[in-house]
Design a protein around this motif. Structure first.
Motif, PDB file in Angstrom:
ATOM      1  N   THR A  95     -41.731  50.749   6.348  1.00 42.05           N
ATOM      2  CA  THR A  95     -40.512  51.893   5.895  1.00 42.05           C
ATOM      3  C   THR A  95     -38.978  51.334   5.416  1.00 42.05           C
ATOM      4  N   ASP A  96     -39.379  49.707   5.745  1.00 37.72           N
ATOM      5  CA  ASP A  96     -38.143  48.849   5.880  1.00 37.72           C
ATOM      6  C   ASP A  96     -38.613  47.860   4.814  1.00 37.72           C
ATOM      7  N   ASN A  97     -39.310  48.553   4.029  1.00 37.83           N
ATOM      8  CA  ASN A  97     -40.130  47.052   2.627  1.00 37.83           C
ATOM      9  C   ASN A  97     -38.478  47.017   1.352  1.00 37.83           C
ATOM     10  N   ASP A 154     -37.225  46.573  -2.278  1.00 39.30           N
ATOM     11  CA  ASP A 154     -37.251  47.514  -3.220  1.00 39.30           C
ATOM     12  C   ASP A 154     -38.043  47.284  -4.875  1.00 39.30           C
ATOM     13  N   GLY A 201     -41.603  65.442  12.567  1.00 46.74           N
ATOM     14  CA  GLY A 201     -39.933  65.363  11.577  1.00 46.74           C
ATOM     15  C   GLY A 201     -38.822  64.486  11.079  1.00 46.74           C
ATOM     16  N   LYS A 202     -39.036  63.381  12.604  1.00 47.80           N
ATOM     17  CA  LYS A 202     -37.744  62.742  13.196  1.00 47.80           C
ATOM     18  C   LYS A 202     -38.083  61.468  11.638  1.00 47.80           C
ATOM     19  N   SER A 246     -41.360  62.858   7.656  1.00 47.07           N
ATOM     20  CA  SER A 246     -41.785  64.533   6.553  1.00 47.07           C
ATOM     21  C   SER A 246     -42.422  63.304   5.493  1.00 47.07           C
ATOM     22  N   LYS A 305     -35.446  55.372  -4.863  1.00 47.26           N
ATOM     23  CA  LYS A 305     -35.219  55.619  -3.455  1.00 47.26           C
ATOM     24  C   LYS A 305     -34.232  57.178  -3.353  1.00 47.26           C
ATOM     25  N   GLU A 306     -33.861  56.702  -3.415  1.00 47.78           N
ATOM     26  CA  GLU A 306     -32.186  58.312  -3.688  1.00 47.78           C
ATOM     27  C   GLU A 306     -33.321  59.351  -3.429  1.00 47.78           C
ATOM     28  N   THR A 354     -35.329  59.845  -0.977  1.00 43.81           N
ATOM     29  CA  THR A 354     -35.262  60.319   0.254  1.00 43.81           C
ATOM     30  C   THR A 354     -34.401  61.972   1.207  1.00 43.81           C
ATOM     31  N   ARG A 372     -37.521  63.553   1.351  1.00 43.28           N
ATOM     32  CA  ARG A 372     -37.674  63.821   2.617  1.00 43.28           C
ATOM     33  C   ARG A 372     -37.237  64.419   3.465  1.00 43.28           C
ATOM     34  N   LYS A 373     -35.789  64.642   3.124  1.00 41.70           N
ATOM     35  CA  LYS A 373     -34.444  65.786   3.771  1.00 41.70           C
ATOM     36  C   LYS A 373     -35.463  67.295   3.660  1.00 41.70           C
ATOM     37  N   ASN A 383     -38.335  69.133   4.655  1.00 42.17           N
ATOM     38  CA  ASN A 383     -37.521  69.185   6.774  1.00 42.17           C
ATOM     39  C   ASN A 383     -37.226  70.723   6.740  1.00 42.17           C
ATOM     40  N   ALA A 384     -36.113  70.425   5.922  1.00 44.98           N
ATOM     41  CA  ALA A 384     -35.931  71.851   5.416  1.00 44.98           C
ATOM     42  C   ALA A 384     -36.421  73.075   5.245  1.00 44.98           C
ATOM     43  N   ILE A 400     -29.034  53.385 -12.484  1.00 48.47           N
ATOM     44  CA  ILE A 400     -30.127  53.486 -11.614  1.00 48.47           C
ATOM     45  C   ILE A 400     -31.685  53.239 -12.946  1.00 48.47           C
TER      46      ILE A 400
END
Lengths: 483, 311
Positions: free
Chosen positions: A130-132, A134, A235-236, A239, A436-437, A440, A443-444, A447-448, A476
């Motif tokens: 998850t922290d790879n 870019d 979800g934490k 997602s 990545k933006e 992200t 993902r948000k 979940n919603a 970008i």
């Protein structure tokens, strides 16, 4: 006689100047804004000069036999034993004089970013987790080596075949990046994505995996009646497992073009009916979830599935190995494709998302870049691939490397799904790495959507806004793909 | 000593001072001043942090900041934390330290804390000993949204349905604030206790003789006398309100979620740096954060300034 400055010979002087340069070098590069002095010519693996030895089938990249090699492996679900106990020994067998420095870590990005900035990079990086790092940003900064020489080199097992001929088609394409597109990443693991369940539980309850979303809903009611949650994800922190399912369904409805359009930031790609239908179908299933899942991490939800509390869990073919320690006796992992959404779906039910994953990169400024390429070539040998499958219970992109291996139940079902799918393969999504933006935001919003805060319509609108924002942002760097 | 001439005595004196100051000053400059100046410099560039090539873009990062809704969400969250967290922490800490030091009534003619106060002092300090991340991990179990979560299972005894402490967008930030208060109270109990111990006992005794009840004793005597300590605590807590990184990172859904409901500036800086590789933009956020903290500290010092009571 005391030494005065006049006694210093020219040779000594040069040595001292050289030494000062050495001392000053790391200091400057350690400083984040320390000028642009470290733009030396990158050692080119395609045209090595220092090695001396001429290229041969055994050493196509002219690796210097005693040059040290530094390998950084993401120590996650696959651990790093496959590297320390198989791939690195294979390299050492080929070059007994080389010393190998190994590092198995989880925070690839945080650990290596400063090293890329400073120019002191390892020779092979397993860029995952998850922290790879870019990849797109590294490519644009000229930090990655073009892997074309690797794919054109003779393979380890049969020098008459090139490396590109012994790996699953599509592998090279999955690692393309930059403009013009070149293969910068070797994706090593063959991964299939779908719904995972306990075959033994289904046998006991007399259930069969649903082939359409209508059946899925009927099944969901039946499972609910047995106090089993029909579908769940975490979800934490996971997602994205759920958005993969939405994207797969969108592609099944409208074809792979839907996903290509999303990757290419095409206008209204997210507003396509296929995306909305897929989101709506999954949101319906989401209603059966326990709201608490939004606050759990993937291992917690996976453990609940092992305890028989959840029927279907969305994941990839690493799941069985990841859960090996927690899987109770009598639990038998199996994977099925996602159900069809409409009767007019462009792809059949059998279609699965399959992709080469788990990227390996060679930094262009690596001290032993040729060794890095050779390490990857050794990985792609049958021995290297078979060892990997044995250690990680995951398939590699190397063709025919599992001959003679007994596969676990989960992997057997993956292999069966692969055969059933044939050419009906849902493509991977490049935007996950490129933008990545946007990822992200997805993902948000996933979940919603799945936990009932927004509708499928709003989901599509919000994602389209985010995609438009990415497209309009000149900072970008944009990438495109055709396949 | 004549002016303009270095006597051996002066050399010795200043040499002594300089030699002692040089090392800490050098460390301060290298590890604090220079990174901050570099951040300021980076904030004016489009650096991606993985290559030494970047261009200066003037104030572009800052204009971008003003249009960034996530940034403003984070700033609003800091505002709420700043309003609630220090106040609640200080009130609880004052209450506890008053009970621990003076609330137990007269014993042997002296005001003393409630029974067992020396034990409580140690217990209250426990959270301070734990690393923030450990606190976060502990509260993961406490706030687990399932029936089996520690807090939810306690509520379950009273027939309350499981609460999604960190799941409900309206509740999540309050939950995080609650954890911050839990973690902070112990230290301020000890700090205020030290403040109260510094006040001569005669003052309290005289007040008690004059018939002051505990309420009067607290508001009319104790609070004014430890006001300086409270003020220090306020500044510390205010600065802590601009952090909250570790707790949000460990506890919140999807790092700052759900739907940005718990995000804070340090977390966004982290994300911009290590997920999006926008070192320039992240530095601009960092600069904004520094100015917020400095403004807060300056304002607090100004507003809470009050006559010092000598005793």
């Amino acid at each position: 006689m005391t030494i005065t400055p006049r006694d210093i010979t020219r040779r000594q002087l040069l040595a001292r100047v050289g030494l000062t340069a050495l001392v000053a070098g790391p200091f400057l590069s350690a400083c984040a804004t320390g000028g642009g002095g470290s733009q030396e010519a990158a050692p080119s693996a395609a045209a090595p000069s220092a090695g001396g030895a001429s290229a041969s089938a055994n050493n196509p990249f002219n690796v210097k036999a005693d040059a040290p090699l530094e390998v950084v492996i993401f120590k996650g679900g696959y651990s790093d034993e496959y590297a320390t106990q198989s791939h690195e020994p294979l390299y050492k067998k080929a070059f007994p004089g080389a010393t190998i420095k190994h590092q198995g870590i989880q925070t690839i990005g945080q650990t290596l970013t400063p090293r890329f900035a400073g120019g002191d990079v390892p020779d092979v990086v397993n860029n995952s987790g998850t922290d790879n790092l870019d990849g797109g940003a590294l490519i644009n900064a000229g930090q990655l080596l073009d892997l074309t020489p690797l794919f054109e080199a003779p393979s380890v097992d049969d020098p008459s075949k090139k490396v590109k001929d012994v790996i699953v088609p599509g592998t090279i394409e999955s690692g393309l990046g930059g403009d013009p597109a070149k293969p910068y990443t070797l994706n090593y693991v063959y991964t299939a994505y779908g719904l995972w369940y306990d075959a033994k539980l289904f046998e006991k309850e007399g259930w069969t995996p649903p082939k359409t979303f209508d059946e899925f809903k009927t099944f969901a009611e039946a499972a609910k009646a047995k106090n089993i949650v029909p579908f769940g994800y975490a979800g934490k922190n996971a997602s994205y497992y759920a958005y993969w399912m939405i994207l797969i369904s969108a592609a099944k409805i409208g074809g792979n073009k839907i996903l290509l359009d999303i990757d290419n930031l095409a206008d209204n790609a997210w507003n396509n009916d296929a995306v909305k239908q897929a989101a709506a179908a999954w949101a319906e299933i989401g209603k059966f979830m326990d709201p608490a899942y939004e606050g759990l991490i993937h291992t917690e939800v996976q453990t609940q599935q092992n305890q028989g509390k959840i029927a279907f869990y969305p994941s990839g073919s690493w799941l069985e190995a990841e859960q090996a320690k927690d899987t109770p006796e009598g639990f038998e992992y199996a994977m099925v494709p996602t159900p069809s959404v409409t009767a007019a779906d462009q792809m059949p039910y059998e279609a699965i998302r399959a992709a080469a994953a788990e990227g390996f990169i060679v930094p262009s400024k690596a001290k032993n870049a040729a060794g890095g390429l050779e390490y990857l070539r050794q990985m792609l040998s049958k021995q290297g691939a078979r060892d990997f499958t044995e250690k990680t219970k995951s398939l590699t992109v190397v063709i025919g490397a599992t001959e003679g291996l007994t596969l676990s139940p989960g992997l057997t079902s993956v292999a069966a799904a692969q055969t059933a799918a044939g050419t009906n393969v849902v493509t991977f999504s490049s935007f996950e790495g490129w933008y990545k933006e946007l990822e992200t935001e997805l993902r948000k919003q996933t979940n919603a959507l799945m936990f009932g805060r927004i509708s499928a319509e709003e989901f599509a609108t919000k994602m389209q806004e985010a995609a438009d924002k990415t497209k309009a942002d000149s900072s970008i760097v944009k990438q495109t793909r055709n396949v | 000593m004549r002016r303009g001439r270095l006597t051996p005595g002066a050399v010795r004196k200043w040499g002594f001072i300089v030699s002692f100051l040089a090392a800490p000053l050098a460390i301060y400059i290298v590890f604090f001043v220079s990174p901050n100046l570099q951040a300021l410099q980076l904030a004016l560039t489009n650096s991606r942090g993985i290559s030494p090539d970047f261009q200066y873009v003037g104030f572009e990062n800052f204009t971008r900041l003003f249009g960034d809704e996530v940034f403003w969400a984070a700033v609003r969250h800091h505002g709420l934390i700043l309003l609630v967290m220090p106040l609640v922490t200080i009130v609880i800490a004052l209450f506890f330290s008053f009970l621990l030091n003076l609330g137990g009534g007269q014993r042997n003619g002296q005001l003393a804390g409630v029974w067992g106060s020396s034990f409580y002092k140690v217990v209250f300090f426990f959270p301070q000993v734990l690393a923030v991340v450990i606190v976060g991990v502990l509260f993961q179990a406490v706030l687990n949204p399932q029936k089996s979560g520690i807090l939810n299972s306690v509520l379950g005894w009273f027939g309350v349905d499981p609460v999604g402490w960190l799941i409900k967008p309206d509740l999540a930030l309050w939950t995080i604030i609650g954890v911050m208060v839990w973690q902070g109270v112990g230290f301020y109990v000890v700090l205020f206790s030290a403040g109260m111990a510094g006040v001569p006992k005669e003052i309290f005794e005289a007040a008690a003789l004059d018939g002051a009840n505990r309420f009067t004793l607290f508001f009319k005597i104790t609070l004014p006398l430890v006001w300086n300590t409270v003020q220090v605590g306020w500044v510390y807590l205010g600065i802590a309100a601009f952090d909250a990184f570790a707790l949000v990172q460990v506890l919140s859904i999807d790092r700052g979620g759900p739907d940005n409901a718990t995000t804070v500036l340090p977390l966004e800086i982290f994300r911009q740096t290590f997920t999006y590789y926008r070192f320039g933009y992240a530095s601009a956020m960092g600069v904004a954060l520094v100015f917020l903290v400095l403004t807060f500290a300056a304002l607090t010092m100004r507003v809470t300034r009050r006559e010092r009571i000598e005793y």
